[in-house]
Design a protein around this motif. Structure first.
Motif, PDB file in Angstrom:
ATOM      1  N   ALA A 110       0.826  -1.208   0.000  1.00  0.00           N
ATOM      2  CA  ALA A 110       0.000   0.000   0.000  1.00  0.00           C
ATOM      3  C   ALA A 110       0.863   1.263   0.000  1.00  0.00           C
ATOM      4  O   ALA A 110       0.450   2.304  -0.523  1.00  0.00           O
ATOM      5  N   ALA A 111       2.076   1.168   0.553  1.00  0.00           N
ATOM      6  CA  ALA A 111       2.976   2.333   0.591  1.00  0.00           C
ATOM      7  C   ALA A 111       3.374   2.779  -0.811  1.00  0.00           C
ATOM      8  O   ALA A 111       3.892   3.889  -0.986  1.00  0.00           O
ATOM      9  N   LEU A 112       3.145   1.927  -1.809  1.00  0.00           N
ATOM     10  CA  LEU A 112       3.522   2.270  -3.186  1.00  0.00           C
ATOM     11  C   LEU A 112       2.383   2.940  -3.959  1.00  0.00           C
ATOM     12  O   LEU A 112       2.553   3.276  -5.134  1.00  0.00           O
ATOM     13  N   TYR A 113       1.237   3.147  -3.333  1.00  0.00           N
ATOM     14  CA  TYR A 113       0.143   3.852  -4.021  1.00  0.00           C
ATOM     15  C   TYR A 113       0.585   5.216  -4.578  1.00  0.00           C
ATOM     16  O   TYR A 113       0.272   5.553  -5.725  1.00  0.00           O
ATOM     17  N   PRO A 114       1.305   6.045  -3.792  1.00  0.00           N
ATOM     18  CA  PRO A 114       1.710   7.354  -4.335  1.00  0.00           C
ATOM     19  C   PRO A 114       2.597   7.232  -5.582  1.00  0.00           C
ATOM     20  O   PRO A 114       2.445   7.998  -6.534  1.00  0.00           O
ATOM     21  N   LEU A 115       3.520   6.255  -5.580  1.00  0.00           N
ATOM     22  CA  LEU A 115       4.358   6.066  -6.768  1.00  0.00           C
ATOM     23  C   LEU A 115       3.523   5.600  -7.955  1.00  0.00           C
ATOM     24  O   LEU A 115       3.738   6.030  -9.096  1.00  0.00           O
ATOM     25  N   THR A 133       8.559  14.055 -16.823  1.00  0.00           N
ATOM     26  CA  THR A 133       9.361  13.264 -15.882  1.00  0.00           C
ATOM     27  C   THR A 133       8.664  13.305 -14.533  1.00  0.00           C
ATOM     28  O   THR A 133       7.837  14.181 -14.264  1.00  0.00           O
ATOM     29  N   VAL A 134       9.004  12.329 -13.687  1.00  0.00           N
ATOM     30  CA  VAL A 134       8.405  12.308 -12.347  1.00  0.00           C
ATOM     31  C   VAL A 134       9.498  12.582 -11.319  1.00  0.00           C
ATOM     32  O   VAL A 134      10.602  12.049 -11.406  1.00  0.00           O
ATOM     33  N   VAL A 137       8.106  12.329  -4.644  1.00  0.00           N
ATOM     34  CA  VAL A 137       7.518  11.012  -4.828  1.00  0.00           C
ATOM     35  C   VAL A 137       6.755  10.935  -6.150  1.00  0.00           C
ATOM     36  O   VAL A 137       6.897   9.960  -6.904  1.00  0.00           O
ATOM     37  N   ASN A 138       5.965  11.954  -6.430  1.00  0.00           N
ATOM     38  CA  ASN A 138       5.088  11.830  -7.595  1.00  0.00           C
ATOM     39  C   ASN A 138       4.715  13.152  -8.256  1.00  0.00           C
ATOM     40  O   ASN A 138       3.691  13.216  -8.934  1.00  0.00           O
ATOM     41  N   ASP A 139       5.512  14.185  -8.060  1.00  0.00           N
ATOM     42  CA  ASP A 139       5.280  15.388  -8.863  1.00  0.00           C
ATOM     43  C   ASP A 139       5.628  15.080 -10.319  1.00  0.00           C
ATOM     44  O   ASP A 139       6.631  14.418 -10.589  1.00  0.00           O
ATOM     45  N   VAL A 140       4.832  15.568 -11.250  1.00  0.00           N
ATOM     46  CA  VAL A 140       5.123  15.350 -12.671  1.00  0.00           C
ATOM     47  C   VAL A 140       5.534  16.684 -13.282  1.00  0.00           C
ATOM     48  O   VAL A 140       4.851  17.711 -13.099  1.00  0.00           O
ATOM     49  N   LEU A 245      12.332   4.468 -14.863  1.00  0.00           N
ATOM     50  CA  LEU A 245      12.406   4.842 -16.284  1.00  0.00           C
ATOM     51  C   LEU A 245      11.869   6.247 -16.548  1.00  0.00           C
ATOM     52  O   LEU A 245      12.233   6.891 -17.537  1.00  0.00           O
ATOM     53  N   LEU A 246      11.000   6.722 -15.670  1.00  0.00           N
ATOM     54  CA  LEU A 246      10.328   8.009 -15.895  1.00  0.00           C
ATOM     55  C   LEU A 246      10.934   9.159 -15.101  1.00  0.00           C
ATOM     56  O   LEU A 246      10.617  10.316 -15.374  1.00  0.00           O
ATOM     57  N   THR A 247      11.780   8.855 -14.131  1.00  0.00           N
ATOM     58  CA  THR A 247      12.215   9.902 -13.210  1.00  0.00           C
ATOM     59  C   THR A 247      13.463  10.639 -13.680  1.00  0.00           C
ATOM     60  O   THR A 247      14.293  10.093 -14.421  1.00  0.00           O
ATOM     61  N   ASP A 248      13.572  11.892 -13.244  1.00  0.00           N
ATOM     62  CA  ASP A 248      14.829  12.632 -13.413  1.00  0.00           C
ATOM     63  C   ASP A 248      15.409  12.981 -12.046  1.00  0.00           C
ATOM     64  O   ASP A 248      16.223  13.875 -11.925  1.00  0.00           O
TER      65      ASP A 248
END
Length: 299
Positions: A110-115, A133-134, A137-140, A245-248
């Motif tokens: 459940a801790a991975l919901y934000p990701l 890019t993300v 934790v999850n700003d785009v 793969l999506l993060t900077d």
């Protein structure tokens, strides 16, 4: 209209996951099928999170189960808020929504919901041709400016203590006018593409991406339970692999703080995220630290 667009987006989603065998991709989407099974679209709301909380309370009073996966969309918000009750500017032209899920996952999953929400949102923007890019934790981000924000909260039902996860998402799509304090830090998809988008198509794709990534969480938990193993084994969680793969964020020098805007605690360089989605950073003295919450600011 959103129901028809969502059906098309779900069908498309299956074809967008060629790295998964067909039967596994179908199973993942089946696990996430509750996302958007009920969807309400309002012309205006104060705050979708508050509406979801009120609906859970109504179900409690009427001794009814709340439908997990319900989505509330609004064309504009008059009282949008982000972390630490920061004002979220949400005029017409964006996608503003809340997804409410009955939390049936084990805590480490459940801790991975934000990701999962951040990956879904970033994948949605990329699907429409923009190199988002993300940021943990999850700003785009688009061009280093925030195009989408996500806020995750939990609420317990008084009817048996059932816990719900509320995932609020704000995505700047066709809105290009921002409050003065946000002009240098906020962005919209329209601004970067040079043309407007169909908001129904964007919302449907976002819900389909949420369905996939949340389905992936449930599918992976079921796999781990069947194999009697946890998140800390050698095989990376597929959601963590997608996030990387999506993060900077990895390799960036950052300020970290619980509320980094008001009070930064230290500076460090991001090394990675661990299997639980926690941020691993190297301090200037060489020590490694791992944070499960808080926020970062790029330097």
């Amino acid at each position: 209209m959103i129901a028809k667009a969502l059906l098309q987006a779900r069908q498309l989603e299956l074809s967008l996951r060629p790295s998964y065998p067909r039967e596994i991709a179908t199973a993942i989407l089946r696990y996430g099928a509750m996302v958007g099974a009920e969807c309400e679209h309002l012309p205006e709301a104060s705050r979708c999170m508050d509406l979801a909380r009120a609906e859970i309370q109504i179900c409690d009073r009427e001794d009814r189960s709340f439908p997990s996966g319900r989505v509330i969309l609004a064309d504009q918000l008059t009282g949008g808020k982000g972390r630490f009750l920061r004002h979220w500017h949400a005029p017409a032209g964006g996608v503003w929504m809340v997804l409410t899920l009955a939390n049936t996952l084990l805590p480490e999953h459940a801790a991975l919901y934000p990701l999962a929400a951040g990956v879904a949102c970033c994948e949605t923007v990329r699907h429409f041709g923009l190199n988002a890019t993300v940021k943990w934790v999850n700003d785009v981000l688009l061009g280093g400016r925030k195009v989408a924000g996500i806020l995750t909260e939990t609420v317990s039902s008084s009817r048996g203590g059932e816990e719900f996860v509320l995932i609020g998402i704000g995505l700047n799509v066709n809105n290009t006018s921002f409050a003065p304090e946000l002009r240098n830090t906020a962005a919209s998809m329209c601004e970067f593409s040079g043309h407007p988008f169909d908001l129904t198509e964007i919302a449907a794709m976002l819900i389909a991406k949420l369905s996939w990534n949340i389905g992936l969480l449930h599918y992976t938990e079921a796999e781990h339970l069947a194999a009697d193993r946890g998140l800390d084994d050698d095989r990376p969680h597929p959601l963590i692999a997608s996030w990387r793969l999506l993060t900077d964020t990895i390799g960036r020098r950052v300020r970290f703080g619980f509320n980094v805007v008001e009070s930064a605690q230290y500076t460090a360089t991001v090394v990675d995220v661990d299997p639980c989605g926690h941020l691993v950073m190297r301090l200037e003295n060489g020590d490694l630290v791992t944070e499960s919450g808080g926020e970062i600011m790029y330097l």
